[in-house]
Design a protein around this motif. Structure first.
Motif, PDB file in Angstrom:
ATOM      1  N   GLU A 265      -5.687  88.020  57.485  1.00 47.43           N
ATOM      2  CA  GLU A 265      -5.578  88.113  56.028  1.00 47.43           C
ATOM      3  C   GLU A 265      -5.897  86.780  55.355  1.00 47.43           C
ATOM      4  O   GLU A 265      -6.598  86.734  54.327  1.00 47.43           O
ATOM      5  CB  GLU A 265      -4.182  88.583  55.645  1.00 47.43           C
ATOM      6  N   CYS A 266      -5.403  85.679  55.938  1.00 50.60           N
ATOM      7  CA  CYS A 266      -5.727  84.358  55.377  1.00 50.60           C
ATOM      8  C   CYS A 266      -7.207  84.033  55.559  1.00 50.60           C
ATOM      9  O   CYS A 266      -7.834  83.426  54.686  1.00 50.60           O
ATOM     10  CB  CYS A 266      -4.866  83.281  56.025  1.00 50.60           C
ATOM     11  N   LEU A 267      -7.761  84.437  56.693  1.00 50.15           N
ATOM     12  CA  LEU A 267      -9.189  84.220  56.924  1.00 50.15           C
ATOM     13  C   LEU A 267     -10.018  84.917  55.856  1.00 50.15           C
ATOM     14  O   LEU A 267     -10.952  84.336  55.281  1.00 50.15           O
ATOM     15  CB  LEU A 267      -9.563  84.737  58.313  1.00 50.15           C
ATOM     16  N   ASN A 268      -9.702  86.155  55.569  1.00 43.75           N
ATOM     17  CA  ASN A 268     -10.430  86.889  54.532  1.00 43.75           C
ATOM     18  C   ASN A 268     -10.283  86.232  53.168  1.00 43.75           C
ATOM     19  O   ASN A 268     -11.234  86.181  52.373  1.00 43.75           O
ATOM     20  CB  ASN A 268      -9.932  88.333  54.474  1.00 43.75           C
ATOM     21  N   LEU A 269      -9.089  85.722  52.877  1.00 45.02           N
ATOM     22  CA  LEU A 269      -8.834  85.098  51.580  1.00 45.02           C
ATOM     23  C   LEU A 269      -9.650  83.817  51.427  1.00 45.02           C
ATOM     24  O   LEU A 269     -10.284  83.594  50.386  1.00 45.02           O
ATOM     25  CB  LEU A 269      -7.344  84.800  51.444  1.00 45.02           C
ATOM     26  N   LEU A 270      -9.647  82.983  52.456  1.00 46.08           N
ATOM     27  CA  LEU A 270     -10.384  81.719  52.365  1.00 46.08           C
ATOM     28  C   LEU A 270     -11.884  81.957  52.377  1.00 46.08           C
ATOM     29  O   LEU A 270     -12.632  81.303  51.632  1.00 46.08           O
ATOM     30  CB  LEU A 270      -9.989  80.806  53.534  1.00 46.08           C
ATOM     31  N   SER A 271     -12.351  82.880  53.197  1.00 46.33           N
ATOM     32  CA  SER A 271     -13.792  83.120  53.302  1.00 46.33           C
ATOM     33  C   SER A 271     -14.373  83.741  52.046  1.00 46.33           C
ATOM     34  O   SER A 271     -15.584  83.671  51.812  1.00 46.33           O
ATOM     35  CB  SER A 271     -14.096  84.015  54.498  1.00 46.33           C
ATOM     36  N   SER A 272     -13.527  84.327  51.210  1.00 44.62           N
ATOM     37  CA  SER A 272     -14.005  84.909  49.949  1.00 44.62           C
ATOM     38  C   SER A 272     -13.753  83.998  48.758  1.00 44.62           C
ATOM     39  O   SER A 272     -13.953  84.398  47.606  1.00 44.62           O
ATOM     40  CB  SER A 272     -13.324  86.268  49.718  1.00 44.62           C
ATOM     41  N   GLY A 273     -13.297  82.761  49.006  1.00 47.71           N
ATOM     42  CA  GLY A 273     -13.134  81.784  47.940  1.00 47.71           C
ATOM     43  C   GLY A 273     -11.919  82.003  47.065  1.00 47.71           C
ATOM     44  O   GLY A 273     -11.878  81.528  45.925  1.00 47.71           O
ATOM     45  N   LYS A 274     -10.896  82.664  47.592  1.00 48.56           N
ATOM     46  CA  LYS A 274      -9.720  82.982  46.786  1.00 48.56           C
ATOM     47  C   LYS A 274      -8.524  82.089  47.093  1.00 48.56           C
ATOM     48  O   LYS A 274      -7.419  82.337  46.604  1.00 48.56           O
ATOM     49  CB  LYS A 274      -9.344  84.452  46.977  1.00 48.56           C
ATOM     50  N   VAL A 275      -8.728  81.062  47.904  1.00 45.10           N
ATOM     51  CA  VAL A 275      -7.676  80.100  48.193  1.00 45.10           C
ATOM     52  C   VAL A 275      -8.339  78.770  48.519  1.00 45.10           C
ATOM     53  O   VAL A 275      -9.482  78.729  48.995  1.00 45.10           O
ATOM     54  CB  VAL A 275      -6.782  80.591  49.362  1.00 45.10           C
ATOM     55  N   ALA A 276      -7.635  77.684  48.246  1.00 41.64           N
ATOM     56  CA  ALA A 276      -8.237  76.365  48.415  1.00 41.64           C
ATOM     57  C   ALA A 276      -8.048  75.780  49.808  1.00 41.64           C
ATOM     58  O   ALA A 276      -8.908  75.045  50.304  1.00 41.64           O
ATOM     59  CB  ALA A 276      -7.658  75.390  47.384  1.00 41.64           C
ATOM     60  N   MET A 277      -6.921  76.087  50.460  1.00 40.58           N
ATOM     61  CA  MET A 277      -6.607  75.518  51.770  1.00 40.58           C
ATOM     62  C   MET A 277      -6.005  76.571  52.674  1.00 40.58           C
ATOM     63  O   MET A 277      -5.444  77.567  52.203  1.00 40.58           O
ATOM     64  CB  MET A 277      -5.605  74.358  51.641  1.00 40.58           C
ATOM     65  N   TRP A 278      -6.083  76.293  53.964  1.00 44.23           N
ATOM     66  CA  TRP A 278      -5.462  77.166  54.962  1.00 44.23           C
ATOM     67  C   TRP A 278      -5.177  76.339  56.204  1.00 44.23           C
ATOM     68  O   TRP A 278      -6.064  75.644  56.713  1.00 44.23           O
ATOM     69  CB  TRP A 278      -6.406  78.319  55.288  1.00 44.23           C
TER      70      TRP A 278
END
Length: 453
Positions: A265-278
């Motif tokens: 879920e975090c991977l999808n969020l970061l890869s779509s530009g919806k979060v700044a860090m992971w």
């Protein structure tokens, strides 16, 4: 956006009931002998997890079969939890259904100590072409018991901080290669906007979900699951401080509905530009840099895992190939295991499937291949650097009576970790406080600790 090659994280897996593993750890399974060999018609059955690297191995198995006439390889591919249950039941019962099994760094030292796995030391060290010394030392140590190596890593990983360089530049933030958690919290506050969250962190209950990253945070804050006497430390001030920091960061500047988020879920969020860090597993970088799977390919930066009181805080994990002693084909199985973890195999993957698909974090020489260096330039150096920097013997501030970072290699830990993770998830969701959650977790952990004394 859906990823074309989604990765189910294997960094610190969950899904095997403690009862099954406890059964395995008390069962007699010394039924394998040296019978069987590479000669004649042999069918090897390998039980493995359904991730992209293992799918690549199955795709390339014809090369092995062509080079080893008379040996065929059948893959039995399962979801992670199903794999662990099936493999544990097979080994515990001595059924011998599988000639080769895919197991994690958590299981190998326990099963090796129980004499359930074939000792590969002589075969590996006696083969100069295989070059066992090329395997990353931390992984080789994690797969050995009393100087005997019971498995070989198919791929390895640590944990790193991944960040969107464009978002950082827009906010005027410069980040070092070794940030602290306090700095990360400051960045997350600035980067938390209506368009994107400041940071994504796992909140899904599970010892291999929430507690994979959270244990490393606790360790760098000075806490740990147990002290040297196996006395639980779950409600110690340092453990509480680390968890409270994590929960506050997640609830204040993390993604919405954090208890439903784990690796994918975090991977999808970061890869779509919806979060700044992971902050998560280093293997994610190869997907983030794939333009067919990620909208942020070419925009990402990577640093060491954030720290507080320790110099490093990354985890160490590997998926490994091992041979149960119940196999009737030890020679052929050893031949395949060595082929699938060899330098030549890495070269084959690069040439046949693409260089970013080479199994990462297993062999030092992989990082010297020019084609791999070019294809994985954004993430390969930091992955190797972190994996060679972590200390699985003492990842935290104080000594510990086991070798391992984001897990405790005792059979009871899966159940302990799962139960405490659920309590912490309740704190994330606001149903309890961190202190109350960890006070309850202390009793759970101590019960398991008492069994180690």
């Amino acid at each position: 956006m859906m990823l074309t090659r989604i990765w189910r994280h294997k960094a610190a897996p969950a899904g095997l009931a403690v009862g099954a593993l406890a059964l395995a750890l008390t069962a007699c399974s010394s039924s394998g002998d040296a019978g069987g060999g590479a000669g004649g018609d042999v069918k090897l059955t390998i039980a493995t997890v359904n991730n992209p690297q293992m799918q690549d191995m199955e795709e390339l198995k014809s090369h092995f079969e062509e080079d080893n006439p008379g040996i065929t390889v059948e893959f039995v591919t399962m979801e992670e939890g199903d794999l662990r249950a099936a493999v544990t039941a097979d080994v515990a019962s001595g059924a011998g259904q599988y000639d080769i099994v895919t197991v994690g760094a958590y299981e190998v030292p326990q099963w090796g100590a129980q004499d359930w796995l074939l000792d590969l030391t002589e075969s590996l060290e006696g083969d100069a072409a295989y070059d066992v010394d090329d395997i990353l030392p931390p992984l080789r140590d994690a797969l050995s018991v009393d100087g005997k190596q019971y498995a070989v890593p198919f791929y390895g990983e640590s944990s790193i901080l991944m960040y969107n360089k464009a978002m950082f530049a827009e906010a005027g933030i410069e980040i070092s290669n070794n940030p602290t958690w306090q700095e990360v919290a400051e960045y997350a506050a600035v980067l938390d906007t209506d368009e994107h969250a400041g940071i994504c962190l796992r909140g899904k209950p599970g010892w291999g979900d929430l507690f994979a990253p959270l244990t490393t945070v606790v360790q760098t804050f000075g806490g740990n699951w147990y002290d040297e006497n196996w006395d639980a430390q779950v409600n110690s001030p340092e453990f509480v401080e680390g968890v409270e920091f994590y929960v506050d960061l997640l609830t204040e500047h993390g993604q919405a509905d954090p208890v439903s988020y784990s690796f994918t879920e975090c991977l999808n969020l970061l890869s779509s530009g919806k979060v700044a860090m992971w902050y998560d597993a280093s293997v994610a970088a190869s997907i983030l840099e794939d333009p067919e799977a990620s909208e942020v390919a070419g925009q990402m930066g990577y640093t060491h895992a954030p720290v507080y009181k320790t110099e490093e805080s990354g985890w160490l994990w590997s998926w490994n190939l091992a041979i149960p002693k119940t196999t009737k084909n030890p020679e052929a199985a050893t031949t395949f295991v060595k082929w699938a973890t060899s330098k030549e195999y890495h070269q084959l993957v690069g040439e046949e499937l693409g260089w970013t698909r080479v199994p990462p974090g297993a062999r030092t020489s992989t990082y010297s291949i020019p084609e791999y260096q070019e294809a994985a330039a954004a993430f390969a150096p930091i992955t190797l650097e972190v994996m060679e920097s972590v200390n699985p013997e003492q990842p935290g501030v104080d000594p510990q009576p086991w070798v391992g970072i984001q897990y405790v290699p005792i059979p009871e830990f899966q159940d302990v970790g799962n139960q405490v993770a659920q309590l912490v998830a309740d704190a994330i969701a606001g149903r309890t406080t961190v202190q109350d959650a960890l006070d309850r977790g202390q009793d759970i952990a101590q019960t398991a600790g008492d069994l180690q004394k």
